[in-house]
Scaffold this active site. Structure first.
Site, PDB file in Angstrom:
ATOM      1  N   CYS A   7     -59.287  40.095   4.363  1.00 56.35           N
ATOM      2  CA  CYS A   7     -58.754  40.827   3.202  1.00 56.35           C
ATOM      3  C   CYS A   7     -59.886  41.586   2.502  1.00 56.35           C
ATOM      4  CB  CYS A   7     -58.067  39.874   2.231  1.00 56.35           C
ATOM      5  SG  CYS A   7     -56.406  39.366   2.751  1.00 56.35           S
ATOM      6  N   ASP A  30     -65.229  44.176  16.258  1.00 56.60           N
ATOM      7  CA  ASP A  30     -65.695  42.793  16.095  1.00 56.60           C
ATOM      8  C   ASP A  30     -67.214  42.789  15.947  1.00 56.60           C
ATOM      9  OD1 ASP A  30     -64.313  39.795  16.950  1.00 56.60           O
ATOM     10  OD2 ASP A  30     -66.507  39.950  16.841  1.00 56.60           O
ATOM     11  N   ASN A  86     -55.732  34.070  18.831  1.00 61.14           N
ATOM     12  CA  ASN A  86     -56.045  32.655  18.655  1.00 61.14           C
ATOM     13  C   ASN A  86     -55.273  32.141  17.441  1.00 61.14           C
ATOM     14  OD1 ASN A  86     -57.959  32.675  20.777  1.00 61.14           O
ATOM     15  ND2 ASN A  86     -59.520  33.504  19.403  1.00 61.14           N
ATOM     16  N   GLY A  92     -58.550  27.898  18.586  1.00 62.15           N
ATOM     17  CA  GLY A  92     -59.833  28.568  18.437  1.00 62.15           C
ATOM     18  C   GLY A  92     -59.875  29.618  17.341  1.00 62.15           C
ATOM     19  N   HIS A  97     -56.767  34.858   8.935  1.00 59.15           N
ATOM     20  CA  HIS A  97     -55.951  36.056   8.673  1.00 59.15           C
ATOM     21  C   HIS A  97     -55.541  36.545  10.055  1.00 59.15           C
ATOM     22  CE1 HIS A  97     -55.352  40.002   6.199  1.00 59.15           C
ATOM     23  NE2 HIS A  97     -54.946  40.268   7.442  1.00 59.15           N
ATOM     24  N   HIS A  99     -54.964  38.044  13.419  1.00 58.57           N
ATOM     25  CA  HIS A  99     -55.662  39.171  14.050  1.00 58.57           C
ATOM     26  C   HIS A  99     -55.444  39.140  15.550  1.00 58.57           C
ATOM     27  CE1 HIS A  99     -58.471  35.769  13.648  1.00 58.57           C
ATOM     28  NE2 HIS A  99     -58.979  36.142  14.817  1.00 58.57           N
ATOM     29  N   HIS A 101     -57.225  40.324  18.994  1.00 60.18           N
ATOM     30  CA  HIS A 101     -58.420  40.836  19.664  1.00 60.18           C
ATOM     31  C   HIS A 101     -57.959  41.840  20.719  1.00 60.18           C
ATOM     32  CE1 HIS A 101     -61.259  37.579  18.292  1.00 60.18           C
ATOM     33  NE2 HIS A 101     -60.122  36.919  18.164  1.00 60.18           N
TER      34      HIS A 101
HETATM   35  P1  AMP Z   1     -61.049  34.131  15.913  1.00 57.96           P
HETATM   36  O1  AMP Z   1     -61.993  33.146  16.538  1.00 57.96           O
HETATM   37  O2  AMP Z   1     -59.897  34.494  16.786  1.00 57.96           O
HETATM   38  O3  AMP Z   1     -60.623  33.701  14.519  1.00 57.96           O
HETATM   39  O4  AMP Z   1     -61.853  35.475  15.773  1.00 57.96           O
HETATM   40  C1  AMP Z   1     -62.555  35.852  14.648  1.00 57.96           C
HETATM   41  C2  AMP Z   1     -63.395  37.018  15.042  1.00 57.96           C
HETATM   42  O5  AMP Z   1     -63.870  37.631  13.863  1.00 57.96           O
HETATM   43  C3  AMP Z   1     -64.625  36.636  15.871  1.00 57.96           C
HETATM   44  O6  AMP Z   1     -64.568  37.299  17.144  1.00 57.96           O
HETATM   45  C4  AMP Z   1     -65.808  37.117  15.026  1.00 57.96           C
HETATM   46  O7  AMP Z   1     -66.852  37.671  15.796  1.00 57.96           O
HETATM   47  C5  AMP Z   1     -65.136  38.162  14.140  1.00 57.96           C
HETATM   48  N1  AMP Z   1     -65.788  38.395  12.856  1.00 57.96           N
HETATM   49  C6  AMP Z   1     -66.223  37.459  11.966  1.00 57.96           C
HETATM   50  N2  AMP Z   1     -66.748  38.057  10.878  1.00 57.96           N
HETATM   51  C7  AMP Z   1     -66.640  39.393  11.082  1.00 57.96           C
HETATM   52  C8  AMP Z   1     -67.021  40.535  10.325  1.00 57.96           C
HETATM   53  N3  AMP Z   1     -67.618  40.441   9.115  1.00 57.96           N
HETATM   54  N4  AMP Z   1     -66.784  41.765  10.852  1.00 57.96           N
HETATM   55  C9  AMP Z   1     -66.195  41.889  12.064  1.00 57.96           C
HETATM   56  N5  AMP Z   1     -65.810  40.843  12.814  1.00 57.96           N
HETATM   57  C10 AMP Z   1     -66.041  39.612  12.344  1.00 57.96           C
HETATM   58 ZN    ZN Z   2     -56.497  37.881   4.482  1.00 58.65          ZN
END
Ligand code: AMP
Ligand code: ZN
Length: 112
Positions: A7, A30, A86, A92, A97, A99, A101
């Site tokens: 957010c 990412d 995930n 994982g 929030h 998302h 990939h």
């Molecule tokens: P998940 O493990 O599916 O929750 O993925 C979270 C993803 O967010 C991971 O691949 C992280 O590398 C990515 N991530 C965490 N912080 C940031 C950030 N500030 N900007 C961009 N990606 C991020």
């Molecule tokens: Zn959020």
């Protein structure tokens, strides 16, 4: 959600490499890419995870899904791509929030 990392990325409070946005979704790179192309596609409204979806989100989710091929093509992925969601601790999920990939490049590892 005031304490949500993604957010804060949407509002600009935390910087990111933004690739695309419209009124419903926000797309950025990412920070720790696991492939030549690694985007995160998120709804602008806060939803914790896939586990929190309801029928109220039908239009939003179909909007996101329909954007994915165009987003992939915009990154030069003309020969396919991978999407991963995930969900929850055992899935994982590290950021709470929802998302998607979006990954692509020549050398994605096989899942099997
Ligand atoms: P998940 O493990 O599916 O929750 O993925 C979270 C993803 O967010 C991971 O691949 C992280 O590398 C990515 N991530 C965490 N912080 C940031 C950030 N500030 N900007 C961009 N990606 C991020
Ligand atoms: Zn959020």
């Amino acid at each position: 959600m005031s304490d949500c990392l993604f957010c804060k990325i949407i509002t600009g409070e935390i910087p990111c490499s933004n690739v695309f946005e419209d009124n419903k979704i926000f797309v950025f790179k990412d920070i720790n890419p696991r492939a030549a192309v690694h985007l995160l596609v998120i709804p602008k409204i806060h939803i914790d995870s896939l586990d929190e979806l309801s029928s109220d989100h039908q239009a939003l989710i179909s909007h996101i899904m329909l954007q994915l091929p165009d987003l992939a093509r915009s990154q030069g992925l003309d020969n396919g791509f991978r999407t991963i969601i995930n969900t929850g601790p055992d899935g994982g999920q590290e950021v709470g929030h929802l998302h998607i990939h979006l990954l692509g490049g020549k050398d994605l590892p096989s899942f099997n």
